[in-house]
Design a protein around this motif. Structure first.
Motif, PDB file in Angstrom:
ATOM      1  N   THR A  33      -0.019  -4.469 -11.124  1.00  0.00           N
ATOM      2  CA  THR A  33       0.870  -3.306 -11.133  1.00  0.00           C
ATOM      3  C   THR A  33       0.981  -2.691  -9.756  1.00  0.00           C
ATOM      4  OG1 THR A  33      -0.998  -1.868 -11.695  1.00  0.00           O
ATOM      5  CG2 THR A  33       0.305  -2.774 -13.527  1.00  0.00           C
ATOM      6  N   ILE A  34       0.945  -3.529  -8.729  1.00  0.00           N
ATOM      7  CA  ILE A  34       0.937  -3.017  -7.362  1.00  0.00           C
ATOM      8  C   ILE A  34       2.231  -2.331  -7.011  1.00  0.00           C
ATOM      9  CG2 ILE A  34       0.825  -3.654  -4.954  1.00  0.00           C
ATOM     10  CD1 ILE A  34      -1.056  -5.794  -5.673  1.00  0.00           C
ATOM     11  N   ALA A  35       3.345  -3.050  -7.118  1.00  0.00           N
ATOM     12  CA  ALA A  35       4.602  -2.443  -6.692  1.00  0.00           C
ATOM     13  C   ALA A  35       5.768  -3.134  -7.341  1.00  0.00           C
ATOM     14  CB  ALA A  35       4.736  -2.548  -5.178  1.00  0.00           C
ATOM     15  N   LYS A  36       6.764  -2.386  -7.689  1.00  0.00           N
ATOM     16  CA  LYS A  36       7.986  -2.924  -8.242  1.00  0.00           C
ATOM     17  C   LYS A  36       8.984  -3.089  -7.118  1.00  0.00           C
ATOM     18  CE  LYS A  36       6.167  -2.520 -12.271  1.00  0.00           C
ATOM     19  NZ  LYS A  36       5.654  -3.696 -12.974  1.00  0.00           N
ATOM     20  N   SER A  37      10.058  -3.829  -7.405  1.00  0.00           N
ATOM     21  CA  SER A  37      11.015  -4.096  -6.345  1.00  0.00           C
ATOM     22  C   SER A  37      11.675  -2.822  -5.837  1.00  0.00           C
ATOM     23  CB  SER A  37      12.090  -5.060  -6.849  1.00  0.00           C
ATOM     24  OG  SER A  37      12.819  -4.481  -7.913  1.00  0.00           O
ATOM     25  N   GLU A  38      11.711  -1.763  -6.676  1.00  0.00           N
ATOM     26  CA  GLU A  38      12.331  -0.537  -6.200  1.00  0.00           C
ATOM     27  C   GLU A  38      11.371   0.301  -5.387  1.00  0.00           C
ATOM     28  OE1 GLU A  38      10.724   0.330 -10.365  1.00  0.00           O
ATOM     29  OE2 GLU A  38      11.742  -1.288  -9.286  1.00  0.00           O
ATOM     30  N   GLY A  39      10.089  -0.081  -5.352  1.00  0.00           N
ATOM     31  CA  GLY A  39       9.099   0.637  -4.551  1.00  0.00           C
ATOM     32  C   GLY A  39       8.496   1.775  -5.360  1.00  0.00           C
ATOM     33  N   ILE A  40       7.153   1.878  -5.371  1.00  0.00           N
ATOM     34  CA  ILE A  40       6.508   2.938  -6.130  1.00  0.00           C
ATOM     35  C   ILE A  40       5.633   3.793  -5.226  1.00  0.00           C
ATOM     36  CG2 ILE A  40       6.491   1.568  -8.237  1.00  0.00           C
ATOM     37  CD1 ILE A  40       3.530   1.071  -7.801  1.00  0.00           C
ATOM     38  N   HIS A  41       5.577   3.462  -3.959  1.00  0.00           N
ATOM     39  CA  HIS A  41       4.716   4.203  -3.054  1.00  0.00           C
ATOM     40  C   HIS A  41       5.546   5.088  -2.132  1.00  0.00           C
ATOM     41  CE1 HIS A  41       1.111   1.968  -4.200  1.00  0.00           C
ATOM     42  NE2 HIS A  41       1.941   0.950  -4.330  1.00  0.00           N
ATOM     43  N   ARG A 134      -6.514  -1.634  -3.632  1.00  0.00           N
ATOM     44  CA  ARG A 134      -7.070  -2.794  -2.934  1.00  0.00           C
ATOM     45  C   ARG A 134      -5.973  -3.810  -2.631  1.00  0.00           C
ATOM     46  NH1 ARG A 134     -11.330  -5.772  -6.416  1.00  0.00           N
ATOM     47  NH2 ARG A 134     -12.280  -3.697  -6.346  1.00  0.00           N
ATOM     48  N   GLY A 135      -5.132  -4.041  -3.601  1.00  0.00           N
ATOM     49  CA  GLY A 135      -4.033  -4.967  -3.385  1.00  0.00           C
ATOM     50  C   GLY A 135      -3.119  -4.514  -2.272  1.00  0.00           C
ATOM     51  N   MET A 136      -2.902  -3.184  -2.190  1.00  0.00           N
ATOM     52  CA  MET A 136      -2.042  -2.669  -1.135  1.00  0.00           C
ATOM     53  C   MET A 136      -2.668  -2.883   0.242  1.00  0.00           C
ATOM     54  SD  MET A 136       0.902  -1.497  -0.705  1.00  0.00           S
ATOM     55  CE  MET A 136       1.238  -1.235  -2.447  1.00  0.00           C
TER      56      MET A 136
END
Length: 264
Positions: A33-41, A134-136
């Motif tokens: 669940t790191i990031a979606k294509s629309e960006g979550i960060h 961690r993934g980020m």
């Protein structure tokens, strides 16, 4: 746990030009669940090497290994030892550790291809990490290595393509990464990796007609590629065009069977 077989597949998936993109470079959508294509960060924490080493250490211990005994992190290691540790990491399903040792090899040899392979390992680690933060960190580190390559070799399309992927997965505005991938296609309209990644992103964002255009272009370049046929089938299915979806699904299954027989 990220199994050895899945890890090996993901590495191949990240490298079409390489063997990925991986890939053939066949980008598979992550279950993380790191990031979606629309960006979550909206904002990313500042990257640090200490945070990176800590993240690698955490993955090593979570897999049941010992830092100093099985996977030394801070020790000074010779080239032969580093090569062995890269292989050991791959066999253990530790993409992050493979990246760390491979980068040390790259520092010794000053070879872009080794930095690029480290970045690929980090993308695998980032997209399969159980902990989002961690993934980020892994993806941020991958971008740093890619920028290192592109600083003195801006025409390295493999590095540029992978950077586009990483940017879409980490930045609040995905168009920054999309723009990088489009630049790759301007330089090489038949770049398999860029077409595949953009096609996948189009699916994720619901732009199915655009996705179909990308994957049909890939099929025109490699009509017997099973993954490209499966992707076209998937897009037609999303468009509720069952007959077309079934046609390409059947083709993909036939070609995958032939590929399997050839590998045996």
């Amino acid at each position: 746990m990220f199994s050895k077989s899945l890890f090996s597949y993901a590495i191949v998936t990240l490298t079409i030009a390489i063997g990925i993109l991986l890939i053939t470079l066949n980008w598979k959508k992550s279950t993380a669940t790191i990031a979606k294509s629309e960006g979550i960060h909206n904002s990313l924490p500042e990257f640090s090497e200490s945070a990176y080493h800590l993240a690698v250490s955490e993955e090593i211990t979570e897999m049941g290994f010992t830092i100093d005994k099985d996977f030394p992190i801070n020790s000074e290691l010779k080239q032969d030892s580093l090569t062995t540790l890269v292989e050991h990491s791959i066999n253990a399903g530790l993409a992050s550790a493979a990246a760390l040792y491979n980068e040390k090899l790259a520092d010794l040899k000053q070879v872009d291809s080794l930095y690029l392979q480290s970045a690929r390992y980090l993308v695998v680690a980032g997209m399969s990490a159980k902990v989002e933060s961690r993934g980020m960190v892994f993806l941020q580190k991958a971008q740093l290595l890619l920028d290192k390559i592109l600083t003195h070799n801006p025409k390295n399309l493999d590095a540029k393509t992978l950077k586009g992927y990483v940017l879409v997965r980490t930045q609040p505005a995905p168009m920054q990464g999309i723009a990088v991938l489009q630049e790759v296609l301007q330089e090489d309209p038949n770049n398999l990796d860029a077409l595949y990644i953009l096609g996948d992103f189009s699916i994720e964002s619901g732009q199915f007609e655009k996705a179909l255009e990308r994957f049909k272009k890939l099929l025109s370049l490699q009509p017997f590629n099973s993954d490209y046929n499966f992707k076209v089938s998937e897009v037609f299915s999303r468009l509720n065009m069952k007959d077309s979806a079934d046609f390409y699904l059947k083709r993909g299954t036939e070609f995958r069977t032939k590929e399997t027989i050839t590998r045996q």
